[in-house]
Design a protein around this motif. Structure first.
Motif, short mmCIF file in Angstrom:
data_model
loop_
_atom_site.label_atom_id
_atom_site.label_comp_id
_atom_site.label_asym_id
_atom_site.label_seq_id
_atom_site.Cartn_x
_atom_site.Cartn_y
_atom_site.Cartn_z
N LEU A 14 3.99 5.05 -4.39
CA LEU A 14 3.14 4.08 -3.70
C LEU A 14 3.56 3.98 -2.24
N ALA A 15 2.59 4.10 -1.34
CA ALA A 15 2.87 4.02 0.10
C ALA A 15 2.02 2.94 0.74
N TYR A 16 2.46 2.45 1.88
CA TYR A 16 1.67 1.46 2.62
C TYR A 16 1.87 1.67 4.12
N GLY A 17 0.87 1.25 4.87
CA GLY A 17 0.91 1.45 6.31
C GLY A 17 1.38 0.21 7.06
N THR A 18 2.15 0.43 8.11
CA THR A 18 2.51 -0.63 9.04
C THR A 18 1.88 -0.29 10.39
N ALA A 19 2.15 -1.10 11.39
CA ALA A 19 1.57 -0.84 12.71
C ALA A 19 2.08 0.46 13.31
N HIS A 20 3.25 0.93 12.85
CA HIS A 20 3.86 2.10 13.49
C HIS A 20 4.09 3.28 12.56
N GLU A 21 4.10 3.06 11.22
CA GLU A 21 4.47 4.16 10.34
C GLU A 21 4.01 3.90 8.91
N TRP A 22 4.13 4.95 8.08
CA TRP A 22 3.92 4.83 6.64
C TRP A 22 5.26 4.62 5.97
N ARG A 23 5.29 3.75 4.98
CA ARG A 23 6.50 3.50 4.22
C ARG A 23 6.22 3.69 2.73
N THR A 24 7.25 4.09 2.00
CA THR A 24 7.13 4.34 0.57
C THR A 24 7.96 3.32 -0.20
N VAL A 25 7.39 2.79 -1.28
CA VAL A 25 8.10 1.83 -2.11
C VAL A 25 9.19 2.59 -2.89
N LYS A 26 10.43 2.21 -2.64
CA LYS A 26 11.55 2.89 -3.30
C LYS A 26 11.55 2.58 -4.80
N GLY A 27 11.78 3.63 -5.58
CA GLY A 27 11.83 3.48 -7.03
C GLY A 27 10.61 4.03 -7.74
N LEU A 28 9.57 4.38 -6.98
CA LEU A 28 8.35 4.90 -7.60
C LEU A 28 8.09 6.35 -7.23
N GLU A 29 9.09 7.00 -6.67
CA GLU A 29 8.90 8.38 -6.20
C GLU A 29 8.51 9.33 -7.34
N GLY A 30 8.92 9.00 -8.57
CA GLY A 30 8.63 9.88 -9.70
C GLY A 30 7.33 9.56 -10.41
N PHE A 31 6.52 8.68 -9.84
CA PHE A 31 5.27 8.28 -10.48
C PHE A 31 4.06 8.72 -9.65
N SER A 32 3.03 9.17 -10.34
CA SER A 32 1.76 9.45 -9.70
C SER A 32 0.89 8.21 -9.86
N ILE A 33 0.61 7.53 -8.77
CA ILE A 33 -0.07 6.24 -8.81
C ILE A 33 -1.58 6.44 -8.73
N LYS A 34 -2.28 6.08 -9.80
CA LYS A 34 -3.72 6.30 -9.89
C LYS A 34 -4.53 5.06 -9.53
N SER A 35 -3.98 3.86 -9.72
CA SER A 35 -4.75 2.65 -9.48
C SER A 35 -3.86 1.55 -8.91
N ILE A 36 -4.40 0.78 -7.97
CA ILE A 36 -3.65 -0.27 -7.28
C ILE A 36 -4.50 -1.54 -7.24
N VAL A 37 -3.87 -2.68 -7.50
CA VAL A 37 -4.52 -3.98 -7.35
C VAL A 37 -3.57 -4.87 -6.56
N VAL A 38 -4.09 -5.58 -5.57
CA VAL A 38 -3.28 -6.51 -4.78
C VAL A 38 -3.64 -7.94 -5.17
N GLU A 39 -2.65 -8.69 -5.64
CA GLU A 39 -2.85 -10.08 -6.04
C GLU A 39 -3.12 -10.96 -4.81
N PRO A 40 -3.74 -12.14 -5.00
CA PRO A 40 -3.97 -13.05 -3.87
C PRO A 40 -2.70 -13.44 -3.13
N ASP A 41 -1.54 -13.49 -3.84
CA ASP A 41 -0.29 -13.85 -3.17
C ASP A 41 0.40 -12.65 -2.52
#
Length: 339
Positions: free
Chosen positions: A167-194
């Motif tokens: 899982l990756a996400y963008g910031t104003a300057h770069e892309w970052r990867t969530v540590k601990g999920l490197e071995g997973f192929s992420i097919k679906s994402i949901v962002v909670e209101p919080d």
């Protein structure tokens, strides 16, 4: 079959006309119509409780159409496919003019955000700048891999990307990867209101990530989430999460002791993973004749890549290996690894 619940524990079953394949995607457009699809097949339910109507003729000639459905900012149905983006408004459909290269036009997912910007998940994440111009973000610009499966935005504007290496996400300057999920192929994402991010894919696991604290938790079999492959997550306004998986339809509820999942509908013929090279129905990933091959998205997505692109995505950079693969492609198929 389409199985529909009324929220009171009652379920209705509707026969899907014109196909015996599993339903890959569902979406409700701006007119309130429910759309269902599988590869090469499309159906529509005009109103709750009405029979399903076959609309497969709309997808004629669209290779790869039906793996995923989206709804655009104007309420139009969006069908990403191997040659671009097909949109349906009312009873009419047509290809949207995007000016994408053939390589990028073989798209897996799209997102039209609140600002009207179109994002395409394909080989990398591609952002429309208007007038046929695009910005491309891939492994060379900070993503963990160029193979991307989906994009979504959080309430704070953060863009989240599901990739073949986490899982990756963008910031104003770069892309970052969530540590601990490197071995997973992420097919679906949901962002909670919080702001908490829910993600799933393959291998098994329902992942919860807090951007505020950086904490990552993964829910598994102990909580009832026993599914090797998750293709879709859907969150209800009350916080209930539905997961479309190879085990069946899972319903997840967060309680005082954390998340608990259970099968929402009885599934006596429970699908299971037969092997690394077979789909949930026991078919081989690739076979001759091709009618015997799997049509699961896990395998058909490889049709987007040349052999050379696959080697790059998987990190095989040895010049000797690349020469051998190119030689084999020429000898067996009469084309190069780039072809």
């Amino acid at each position: 079959l389409l199985v529909s619940g009324d929220g009171q524990g009652n379920w209705s079953v509707f026969v899907a006309p014109g196909t015996s394949r599993p339903i890959n995607a569902l979406a409700r457009d701006g007119q309130g119509r429910l759309w269902l699809s599988s590869v090469g097949w499309l159906a529509m339910q005009p109103r709750p409780g009405a029979p399903l109507e076959d609309r497969s003729y709309l997808l004629a000639g669209l290779s790869g159409a039906g793996n995923r459905l989206r709804v655009g900012r104007q309420g139009q149905l969006q069908v990403p496919n191997n040659i671009g983006l097909f949109e349906v408004e009312g009873e009419h459909g047509g290809m949207r003019s995007l000016g994408l290269s053939e390589r990028v036009a073989r798209m897996w997912d799209v997102l039209e955000d609140r600002q009207g910007t179109l994002w395409v998940a394909s080989m990398g994440v591609n952002r429309s700048l208007g007038r046929g111009l695009w910005s491309v973000y891939d492994a060379s610009t900070g993503l963990p891999t160029s193979m991307t499966w989906g994009v979504t935005r959080g309430g704070d504007g953060t863009l989240w990307v599901g990739t073949d290496r986490g899982l990756a996400y963008g910031t104003a300057h770069e892309w970052r990867t969530v540590k601990g999920l490197e071995g997973f192929s992420i097919k679906s994402i949901v962002v909670e209101p919080d702001g908490e991010v829910l993600a799933a894919g393959t291998p098994s696991g329902f992942h919860l990530y807090s951007p505020r604290t950086g904490e990552l938790r993964t829910v598994g079999e102990a909580a009832g989430y026993a599914a090797n492959y998750t293709s879709k997550l859907l969150r209800e306004p009350d916080g209930t999460v539905w997961a479309a998986t190879t085990t069946g339809l899972l319903k997840g509820v967060r309680g005082a002791r954390g998340w608990r999942f259970e099968l929402a509908v009885p599934n006596p013929q429970r699908m299971s993973v037969v092997g690394l090279a077979r789909d949930a129905q026991g078919r081989k990933a690739f076979a001759v004749p091709t009618a015997l091959s799997s049509d699961d998205a896990e395998w058909t997505v490889l049709d987007r890549l040349s052999m050379a692109q696959w080697l790059e995505v998987e990190g095989f950079g040895s010049p000797r290996l690349r020469w051998l693969v190119d030689y084999a492609c020429r000898d067996d198929y009469g084309t190069t690894a780039e072809g």
